[in-house]
Design a protein around this motif. Structure first.
Motif, PDB file in Angstrom:
ATOM      1  N   ASP A  26       4.690   9.916  -2.440  1.00 58.92           N
ATOM      2  CA  ASP A  26       3.408   9.533  -3.008  1.00 58.92           C
ATOM      3  C   ASP A  26       3.350   8.016  -3.065  1.00 58.92           C
ATOM      4  O   ASP A  26       4.252   7.373  -3.598  1.00 58.92           O
ATOM      5  N   CYS A  27       2.280   7.448  -2.514  1.00 55.95           N
ATOM      6  CA  CYS A  27       2.165   6.003  -2.407  1.00 55.95           C
ATOM      7  C   CYS A  27       0.771   5.534  -2.803  1.00 55.95           C
ATOM      8  O   CYS A  27      -0.154   6.328  -2.888  1.00 55.95           O
ATOM      9  N   LYS A  28       0.637   4.226  -2.994  1.00 58.36           N
ATOM     10  CA  LYS A  28      -0.650   3.623  -3.318  1.00 58.36           C
ATOM     11  C   LYS A  28      -0.997   2.606  -2.233  1.00 58.36           C
ATOM     12  O   LYS A  28      -0.156   1.797  -1.836  1.00 58.36           O
ATOM     13  N   VAL A  29      -2.235   2.649  -1.742  1.00 60.13           N
ATOM     14  CA  VAL A  29      -2.689   1.758  -0.672  1.00 60.13           C
ATOM     15  C   VAL A  29      -2.902   0.367  -1.250  1.00 60.13           C
ATOM     16  O   VAL A  29      -3.598   0.192  -2.253  1.00 60.13           O
ATOM     17  N   THR A  30      -2.305  -0.653  -0.591  1.00 59.58           N
ATOM     18  CA  THR A  30      -2.453  -2.032  -1.058  1.00 59.58           C
ATOM     19  C   THR A  30      -3.317  -2.873  -0.133  1.00 59.58           C
ATOM     20  O   THR A  30      -3.938  -3.821  -0.573  1.00 59.58           O
ATOM     21  N   ALA A  31      -3.374  -2.549   1.170  1.00 63.13           N
ATOM     22  CA  ALA A  31      -4.190  -3.317   2.116  1.00 63.13           C
ATOM     23  C   ALA A  31      -4.570  -2.433   3.299  1.00 63.13           C
ATOM     24  O   ALA A  31      -3.831  -1.520   3.658  1.00 63.13           O
ATOM     25  N   VAL A  32      -5.750  -2.740   3.894  1.00 66.71           N
ATOM     26  CA  VAL A  32      -6.233  -1.981   5.043  1.00 66.71           C
ATOM     27  C   VAL A  32      -6.664  -2.961   6.119  1.00 66.71           C
ATOM     28  O   VAL A  32      -7.383  -3.916   5.855  1.00 66.71           O
ATOM     29  N   ASP A  33      -6.212  -2.720   7.375  1.00 70.08           N
ATOM     30  CA  ASP A  33      -6.616  -3.529   8.520  1.00 70.08           C
ATOM     31  C   ASP A  33      -6.895  -2.576   9.680  1.00 70.08           C
ATOM     32  O   ASP A  33      -6.000  -2.247  10.453  1.00 70.08           O
ATOM     33  N   GLY A  34      -8.141  -2.102   9.773  1.00 66.30           N
ATOM     34  CA  GLY A  34      -8.500  -1.120  10.797  1.00 66.30           C
ATOM     35  C   GLY A  34      -7.867   0.219  10.480  1.00 66.30           C
ATOM     36  O   GLY A  34      -8.136   0.814   9.449  1.00 66.30           O
ATOM     37  N   THR A  35      -6.988   0.680  11.373  1.00 66.21           N
ATOM     38  CA  THR A  35      -6.273   1.938  11.110  1.00 66.21           C
ATOM     39  C   THR A  35      -4.872   1.685  10.578  1.00 66.21           C
ATOM     40  O   THR A  35      -4.150   2.620  10.268  1.00 66.21           O
ATOM     41  N   LYS A  36      -4.473   0.432  10.478  1.00 70.90           N
ATOM     42  CA  LYS A  36      -3.173   0.079   9.897  1.00 70.90           C
ATOM     43  C   LYS A  36      -3.333  -0.067   8.390  1.00 70.90           C
ATOM     44  O   LYS A  36      -4.129  -0.862   7.917  1.00 70.90           O
ATOM     45  N   VAL A  37      -2.596   0.736   7.656  1.00 70.22           N
ATOM     46  CA  VAL A  37      -2.696   0.763   6.195  1.00 70.22           C
ATOM     47  C   VAL A  37      -1.350   0.375   5.601  1.00 70.22           C
ATOM     48  O   VAL A  37      -0.321   0.932   5.975  1.00 70.22           O
ATOM     49  N   THR A  38      -1.362  -0.590   4.682  1.00 70.35           N
ATOM     50  CA  THR A  38      -0.141  -1.004   3.999  1.00 70.35           C
ATOM     51  C   THR A  38      -0.062  -0.243   2.682  1.00 70.35           C
ATOM     52  O   THR A  38      -1.001  -0.261   1.895  1.00 70.35           O
ATOM     53  N   VAL A  39       1.068   0.434   2.468  1.00 70.66           N
ATOM     54  CA  VAL A  39       1.247   1.245   1.271  1.00 70.66           C
ATOM     55  C   VAL A  39       2.482   0.802   0.506  1.00 70.66           C
ATOM     56  O   VAL A  39       3.446   0.307   1.085  1.00 70.66           O
ATOM     57  N   ASP A  40       2.431   0.985  -0.812  1.00 71.70           N
ATOM     58  CA  ASP A  40       3.555   0.674  -1.694  1.00 71.70           C
ATOM     59  C   ASP A  40       4.063   1.981  -2.274  1.00 71.70           C
ATOM     60  O   ASP A  40       3.363   2.648  -3.026  1.00 71.70           O
ATOM     61  N   CYS A  41       5.268   2.346  -1.882  1.00 72.26           N
ATOM     62  CA  CYS A  41       5.877   3.605  -2.327  1.00 72.26           C
ATOM     63  C   CYS A  41       7.019   3.303  -3.281  1.00 72.26           C
ATOM     64  O   CYS A  41       8.184   3.267  -2.887  1.00 72.26           O
ATOM     65  N   GLY A  42       6.700   3.032  -4.514  1.00 72.19           N
ATOM     66  CA  GLY A  42       7.735   2.770  -5.515  1.00 72.19           C
ATOM     67  C   GLY A  42       8.551   1.534  -5.210  1.00 72.19           C
ATOM     68  O   GLY A  42       9.767   1.543  -5.357  1.00 72.19           O
ATOM     69  N   GLY A  43       7.914   0.459  -4.770  1.00 71.11           N
ATOM     70  CA  GLY A  43       8.614  -0.776  -4.463  1.00 71.11           C
ATOM     71  C   GLY A  43       8.900  -0.973  -2.991  1.00 71.11           C
ATOM     72  O   GLY A  43       9.157  -2.085  -2.552  1.00 71.11           O
ATOM     73  N   ALA A  44       8.864   0.074  -2.200  1.00 71.95           N
ATOM     74  CA  ALA A  44       9.078  -0.024  -0.758  1.00 71.95           C
ATOM     75  C   ALA A  44       7.722  -0.123  -0.078  1.00 71.95           C
ATOM     76  O   ALA A  44       6.928   0.803  -0.103  1.00 71.95           O
ATOM     77  N   VAL A  45       7.434  -1.284   0.520  1.00 73.69           N
ATOM     78  CA  VAL A  45       6.155  -1.512   1.177  1.00 73.69           C
ATOM     79  C   VAL A  45       6.317  -1.230   2.669  1.00 73.69           C
ATOM     80  O   VAL A  45       7.264  -1.694   3.298  1.00 73.69           O
ATOM     81  N   SER A  46       5.377  -0.447   3.233  1.00 71.42           N
ATOM     82  CA  SER A  46       5.436  -0.146   4.658  1.00 71.42           C
ATOM     83  C   SER A  46       4.028  -0.062   5.220  1.00 71.42           C
ATOM     84  O   SER A  46       3.056   0.087   4.488  1.00 71.42           O
ATOM     85  N   THR A  47       3.925  -0.162   6.539  1.00 70.80           N
ATOM     86  CA  THR A  47       2.643  -0.073   7.225  1.00 70.80           C
ATOM     87  C   THR A  47       2.618   1.223   8.019  1.00 70.80           C
ATOM     88  O   THR A  47       3.519   1.491   8.805  1.00 70.80           O
ATOM     89  N   VAL A  48       1.568   2.024   7.792  1.00 70.05           N
ATOM     90  CA  VAL A  48       1.430   3.314   8.463  1.00 70.05           C
ATOM     91  C   VAL A  48       0.025   3.408   9.047  1.00 70.05           C
ATOM     92  O   VAL A  48      -0.810   2.539   8.820  1.00 70.05           O
ATOM     93  N   GLU A  49      -0.227   4.462   9.816  1.00 68.95           N
ATOM     94  CA  GLU A  49      -1.533   4.645  10.421  1.00 68.95           C
ATOM     95  C   GLU A  49      -2.345   5.662   9.646  1.00 68.95           C
ATOM     96  O   GLU A  49      -1.808   6.614   9.092  1.00 68.95           O
TER      97      GLU A  49
END
Length: 77
Positions: A26-49
């Protein structure tokens, strides 16, 4: 001997299946760039589609986002 092997195989299958479920986070969205979404999953930030809005709660599975499941309310007397 064969009962021990079957028991070992069943235990291993259980461990593998529960490990696969734990990779969905379970994660929270922090930024959106087109279809690239940056999410924060309990301190681990990653970029997914996927597609989502900033601040949405999502579930990450296999590098793609899915809407977080809403929990059902428990009805009482």
């Amino acid at each position: 001997m064969s009962k021990k092997m079957i028991s070992l195989a069943m235990a291993l299958a259980f461990v593998v299946s529960t490990a696969a479920v734990s990779f969905a986070a379970d994660c929270k969205v922090t930024a959106v760039d087109g279809t690239k979404v940056t999410v924060d999953c309990g301190g681990a930030v990653s970029t997914v589609e996927g597609t989502a809005k900033v601040g949405d709660k999502v579930t990450v599975k296999d590098g793609k986002i899915q809407a977080a499941k809403k929990k059902k309310a428990i009805e009482g007397c």
